[in-house]
Structures are given as structure tokens and as C-alpha cells.
Design a protein around this motif. Structure first.
Motif, PDB file in Angstrom:
ATOM      1  N   MET A 203       0.861  -1.177   0.000  1.00 50.37           N
ATOM      2  CA  MET A 203       0.000   0.000   0.000  1.00 50.37           C
ATOM      3  C   MET A 203       0.898   1.227   0.000  1.00 50.37           C
ATOM      4  SD  MET A 203      -3.357  -0.854   0.367  1.00 50.37           S
ATOM      5  CE  MET A 203      -4.057   0.565   1.194  1.00 50.37           C
ATOM      6  N   LYS A 204       1.108   1.809  -1.177  1.00 50.90           N
ATOM      7  CA  LYS A 204       2.019   2.938  -1.303  1.00 50.90           C
ATOM      8  C   LYS A 204       3.383   2.528  -0.747  1.00 50.90           C
ATOM      9  CE  LYS A 204      -1.090   5.847  -2.978  1.00 50.90           C
ATOM     10  NZ  LYS A 204      -1.021   6.517  -4.264  1.00 50.90           N
ATOM     11  N   ASP A 205       3.797   3.132   0.383  1.00 47.85           N
ATOM     12  CA  ASP A 205       5.110   2.825   0.953  1.00 47.85           C
ATOM     13  C   ASP A 205       5.011   1.874   2.149  1.00 47.85           C
ATOM     14  OD1 ASP A 205       3.800   4.608   2.560  1.00 47.85           O
ATOM     15  OD2 ASP A 205       5.580   5.768   3.089  1.00 47.85           O
ATOM     16  N   ARG A 206       3.844   1.233   2.312  1.00 52.59           N
ATOM     17  CA  ARG A 206       3.654   0.326   3.440  1.00 52.59           C
ATOM     18  C   ARG A 206       3.339  -1.074   2.919  1.00 52.59           C
ATOM     19  NH1 ARG A 206       1.494   3.534   8.481  1.00 52.59           N
ATOM     20  NH2 ARG A 206       1.841   5.679   7.818  1.00 52.59           N
ATOM     21  N   ASN A 207       3.729  -2.056   3.702  1.00 56.07           N
ATOM     22  CA  ASN A 207       3.565  -3.441   3.293  1.00 56.07           C
ATOM     23  C   ASN A 207       2.776  -4.196   4.356  1.00 56.07           C
ATOM     24  OD1 ASN A 207       4.053  -5.471   1.402  1.00 56.07           O
ATOM     25  ND2 ASN A 207       5.726  -6.307   2.628  1.00 56.07           N
ATOM     26  N   ILE A 208       1.766  -4.937   3.932  1.00 58.48           N
ATOM     27  CA  ILE A 208       0.964  -5.745   4.856  1.00 58.48           C
ATOM     28  C   ILE A 208       1.256  -7.217   4.579  1.00 58.48           C
ATOM     29  CG2 ILE A 208      -1.359  -6.225   5.717  1.00 58.48           C
ATOM     30  CD1 ILE A 208      -2.290  -3.622   4.448  1.00 58.48           C
ATOM     31  N   GLU A 209       1.573  -7.965   5.642  1.00 58.81           N
ATOM     32  CA  GLU A 209       1.941  -9.372   5.463  1.00 58.81           C
ATOM     33  C   GLU A 209       1.187 -10.309   6.385  1.00 58.81           C
ATOM     34  OE1 GLU A 209       6.214  -9.195   5.940  1.00 58.81           O
ATOM     35  OE2 GLU A 209       6.473  -9.081   3.755  1.00 58.81           O
ATOM     36  N   SER A 210       0.117  -9.794   7.023  1.00 59.05           N
ATOM     37  CA  SER A 210      -0.667 -10.651   7.917  1.00 59.05           C
ATOM     38  C   SER A 210      -2.097 -10.151   7.991  1.00 59.05           C
ATOM     39  CB  SER A 210      -0.048 -10.694   9.319  1.00 59.05           C
ATOM     40  OG  SER A 210      -0.085  -9.405   9.910  1.00 59.05           O
ATOM     41  N   ILE A 211      -2.994 -11.039   8.399  1.00 55.66           N
ATOM     42  CA  ILE A 211      -4.404 -10.700   8.612  1.00 55.66           C
ATOM     43  C   ILE A 211      -4.645 -10.593  10.106  1.00 55.66           C
ATOM     44  CG2 ILE A 211      -6.777 -11.521   8.395  1.00 55.66           C
ATOM     45  CD1 ILE A 211      -5.978 -12.853   5.784  1.00 55.66           C
ATOM     46  N   THR A 212      -5.339  -9.549  10.531  1.00 58.37           N
ATOM     47  CA  THR A 212      -5.717  -9.400  11.925  1.00 58.37           C
ATOM     48  C   THR A 212      -7.238  -9.434  12.026  1.00 58.37           C
ATOM     49  OG1 THR A 212      -5.714  -6.987  11.745  1.00 58.37           O
ATOM     50  CG2 THR A 212      -3.672  -8.036  12.433  1.00 58.37           C
ATOM     51  N   TYR A 213      -7.737  -9.489  13.260  1.00 57.15           N
ATOM     52  CA  TYR A 213      -9.183  -9.616  13.459  1.00 57.15           C
ATOM     53  C   TYR A 213      -9.722  -8.533  14.393  1.00 57.15           C
ATOM     54  CZ  TYR A 213      -8.580 -13.987  11.032  1.00 57.15           C
ATOM     55  OH  TYR A 213      -8.274 -14.922  10.074  1.00 57.15           O
ATOM     56  N   ILE A 222       2.645  -1.713  15.992  1.00 56.32           N
ATOM     57  CA  ILE A 222       2.670  -0.386  16.580  1.00 56.32           C
ATOM     58  C   ILE A 222       1.372   0.346  16.262  1.00 56.32           C
ATOM     59  CG2 ILE A 222       5.187  -0.230  16.409  1.00 56.32           C
ATOM     60  CD1 ILE A 222       4.816   1.529  13.936  1.00 56.32           C
ATOM     61  N   PRO A 223       1.006   1.346  17.107  1.00 52.99           N
ATOM     62  CA  PRO A 223      -0.208   2.112  16.803  1.00 52.99           C
ATOM     63  C   PRO A 223      -0.121   2.744  15.418  1.00 52.99           C
ATOM     64  CG  PRO A 223       0.595   2.593  19.015  1.00 52.99           C
ATOM     65  CD  PRO A 223       1.657   1.748  18.339  1.00 52.99           C
ATOM     66  N   ARG A 224      -1.256   2.881  14.787  1.00 56.53           N
ATOM     67  CA  ARG A 224      -1.381   3.461  13.459  1.00 56.53           C
ATOM     68  C   ARG A 224      -0.756   2.579  12.378  1.00 56.53           C
ATOM     69  NH1 ARG A 224      -2.676   9.009  13.104  1.00 56.53           N
ATOM     70  NH2 ARG A 224      -4.285   9.363  14.654  1.00 56.53           N
ATOM     71  N   SER A 225      -0.401   1.327  12.716  1.00 56.95           N
ATOM     72  CA  SER A 225       0.049   0.441  11.653  1.00 56.95           C
ATOM     73  C   SER A 225      -1.148   0.098  10.784  1.00 56.95           C
ATOM     74  CB  SER A 225       0.688  -0.826  12.228  1.00 56.95           C
ATOM     75  OG  SER A 225      -0.240  -1.523  13.042  1.00 56.95           O
ATOM     76  N   ILE A 226      -0.882  -0.218   9.545  1.00 54.55           N
ATOM     77  CA  ILE A 226      -1.958  -0.489   8.607  1.00 54.55           C
ATOM     78  C   ILE A 226      -2.382  -1.946   8.758  1.00 54.55           C
ATOM     79  CG2 ILE A 226      -0.466  -1.121   6.655  1.00 54.55           C
ATOM     80  CD1 ILE A 226      -2.416   0.647   4.945  1.00 54.55           C
ATOM     81  N   LEU A 227      -3.679  -2.208   8.731  1.00 59.58           N
ATOM     82  CA  LEU A 227      -4.224  -3.518   9.068  1.00 59.58           C
ATOM     83  C   LEU A 227      -5.039  -4.081   7.912  1.00 59.58           C
ATOM     84  CD1 LEU A 227      -5.602  -2.576  12.606  1.00 59.58           C
ATOM     85  CD2 LEU A 227      -3.381  -3.623  12.098  1.00 59.58           C
ATOM     86  N   LEU A 228      -4.981  -5.393   7.733  1.00 55.83           N
ATOM     87  CA  LEU A 228      -5.825  -6.121   6.790  1.00 55.83           C
ATOM     88  C   LEU A 228      -6.730  -7.019   7.603  1.00 55.83           C
ATOM     89  CD1 LEU A 228      -6.387  -6.801   3.748  1.00 55.83           C
ATOM     90  CD2 LEU A 228      -4.770  -8.704   4.045  1.00 55.83           C
ATOM     91  N   LEU A 229      -8.050  -6.851   7.448  1.00 55.52           N
ATOM     92  CA  LEU A 229      -9.013  -7.571   8.270  1.00 55.52           C
ATOM     93  C   LEU A 229     -10.136  -8.139   7.416  1.00 55.52           C
ATOM     94  CD1 LEU A 229      -8.767  -4.336   9.525  1.00 55.52           C
ATOM     95  CD2 LEU A 229      -9.401  -5.607  11.557  1.00 55.52           C
TER      96      LEU A 229
END
Length: 263
Positions: A203-213, A222-229
Motif C-alpha cells: 500500500m504505497k510505501d507500506r507493506n501488509i503481510e498478515s491478517i488481523t481480526y 505499533i499504533p497506526r500500523s496499517i491492518l488487513l481484516l
């Protein structure tokens, strides 16, 4: 006798009395009715958002529910209106592609509503046409007596996930009030593509490598980290911050493409 449920989805907003007019007419003509505001603050003329909202809550309502949807991208076309039957429920809306965006081949029957003799022009068809049709359906009138059954099948081109080389391409299909982004892929479909592999979503300059719930994420994030749910509300994959707008922060819009890579 059970209470009839009629829902409202519209782009009226909250400043004017449009919702009040429709509710007043419904309550004045029906004794046992519960009018439910699903969303009356859809962005003006935003047909696809209205379809997304309708689809996301439709299956939570019981059979017999009537959904009155007043979102039309072209006011000149709104004198042609539909009764759409899906899974024992009815959707009343302008003659647009909204039902097909929301339901696709789940649609069972479609009727074009017969225009009343005294209506030759209109600025509020939800009140003058759709509301009386809702009342008539509740009182036992059959759709065949209220409109003309349509036999043609409408085909629309919907954006589905696809592979580009070894990358799975998805689209942003909706952005909610909080700025959370909904992708055009369900958690079940994603897991089929993933097939147990690790993944990366850039996502732009951020990378998501896990799913959260949870919007709080995992303990190590960390706070304000980007999340995939997986979204409970829609069943689709959602991208979010815990306390900020992803869409605004990342400069993303509906129909933007994103890519999953698997390894």
C-alpha cells in the motif's frame, strides 16, 4: 400478524425532510410497519455505494422485507422504476444497474413499475411512486398487478480479482465513513488464492503481510500500523488504521488497483 419491515437507503442526507416525508406516508397508510434507516446519507448519485451498502446488509433481514432505495445517477431517468425480487425480499428502486451491482445472478424476478396516470413528471419518486408501491405490497398486492414482468437478462461487467503474472490484482470497491478501504475479494476467496502461502500487499510505501481480526491489530504491531481484516459487516477484506482514514492518508480512491504477491 407480524410487523412489516421496510428499509431506506438514499442519498437524501439529514438536512432536509425527505426521510420524514417517506416515513410519514408509510406510517399513515400501514398499521404494523417498522421503517429502518439503513443509510440515508449515501453520497449524492453514488449508485455503486448504495449497491454495496444494500448487499452488505441484505441477508441479515428476514424474508418479506421491502427495501426502498432512492439513489439515481440521472434524475431524468428516475420515472422508470423497478420491483426486484431476491431471496424472498423486494427491492424498490429506479431503473438502473443497482440491483445487478448488488445481487448479480441472485435476482429472481424484475418488474417495471406501471406509472400512475396522474404522474407525468416528478422530483421525488421515492415519495410519489416507490412508497405507494411498498404500501401496496404490504397490503397483499402482487408485483404482477403493479408492474410489467421483464424477461431480458442484464449483463454487467463487474471487476473481479485477476492474476497479472504471479500477482493477484484486486480493486477498491468501497470506502466507508471512517476511511476504511474494502477490497473486491472475500476472506474465503482470498484464502483459496493464498492456499496457505505467505503474502504481501503493498500500500504505497507500506507493506501488509498478515491478517488481523481487530482494529487494534496484533500485540506486536505499533499504533497506526496499517491492518488487513475480514470485515464482519460485509464479508470482504478491509484495509484500515486503528484511528485514522486509510483512504485519506494513502490517497486512495474507489477503483484503485492493489496487488497481492504470494511466496
Amino acid at each position: 400478524m407480524s410487523t412489516q419491515i421496510i428499509t431506506l437507503i438514499a442519498d437524501w442526507g439529514n438536512k432536509d425532510g425527505f426521510a420524514g416525508k417517506v416515513k410519514g406516508r408509510l406510517y399513515s397508510n400501514l398499521d404494523l410497519v417498522n421503517v429502518v434507516d439503513i443509510a440515508t446519507g449515501i453520497d449524492p448519485f453514488d449508485l455503486r455505494s448504495a449497491a454495496f451498502v444494500l448487499k452488505s446488509c441484505f441477508d441479515d433481514f428476514p424474508k418479506g422485507t421491502i427495501h426502498l432505495v432512492d439513489v439515481c445517477p440521472n434524475n431524468n431517468d428516475c420515472l422508470s422504476n423497478l420491483i426486484v425480487e431476491v431471496a424472498g425480499q423486494y427491492v424498490l428502486c429506479a431503473d438502473t444497474l443497482l440491483p445487478w451491482y448488488a445481487f448479480g445472478d441472485r435476482i429472481e424476478h424484475v418488474w417495471r413499475i406501471n406509472l400512475p396516470d396522474n404522474v407525468h413528471g416528478d422530483t421525488f419518486t421515492a415519495y410519489t411512486i416507490l412508497t405507494p408501491i411498498a404500501v401496496a405490497l404490504v397490503k397483499g398486492h402482487k408485483p404482477d398487478s403493479l408492474g410489467t414482468l421483464l424477461t431480458e437478462t442484464r449483463q454487467i461487467s463487474t471487476k473481479a480479482p485477476f492474476y497479472e503474472g504471479d500477482r493477484l490484482v484486486v480493486y477498491i470497491s468501497h470506502i466507508d465513513t471512517y476511511g476504511n478501504i474494502y477490497l473486491n475479494i472475500s476472506i474465503e476467496e482470498f484464502e483459496r488464492h493464498r492456499n496457505g502461502r505467505n503474502f504481501s500487499l503493498m500500500m504505497k510505501d507500506r507493506n501488509i503481510e498478515s491478517i488481523t481480526y481487530s482494529y487494534q491489530g496484533s500485540d506486536h504491531q505499533i499504533p497506526r500500523s496499517i491492518l488487513l481484516l475480514p470485515s464482519v459487516a460485509t464479508g470482504m477484506l478491509e484495509v484500515a488504521f486503528s484511528c485514522a482514514s486509510v483512504a485519506k492518508t494513502m490517497g486512495m480512491q474507489v477503483d484503485d488497483m492493489l496487488w497481492f504477491t504470494f511466496k
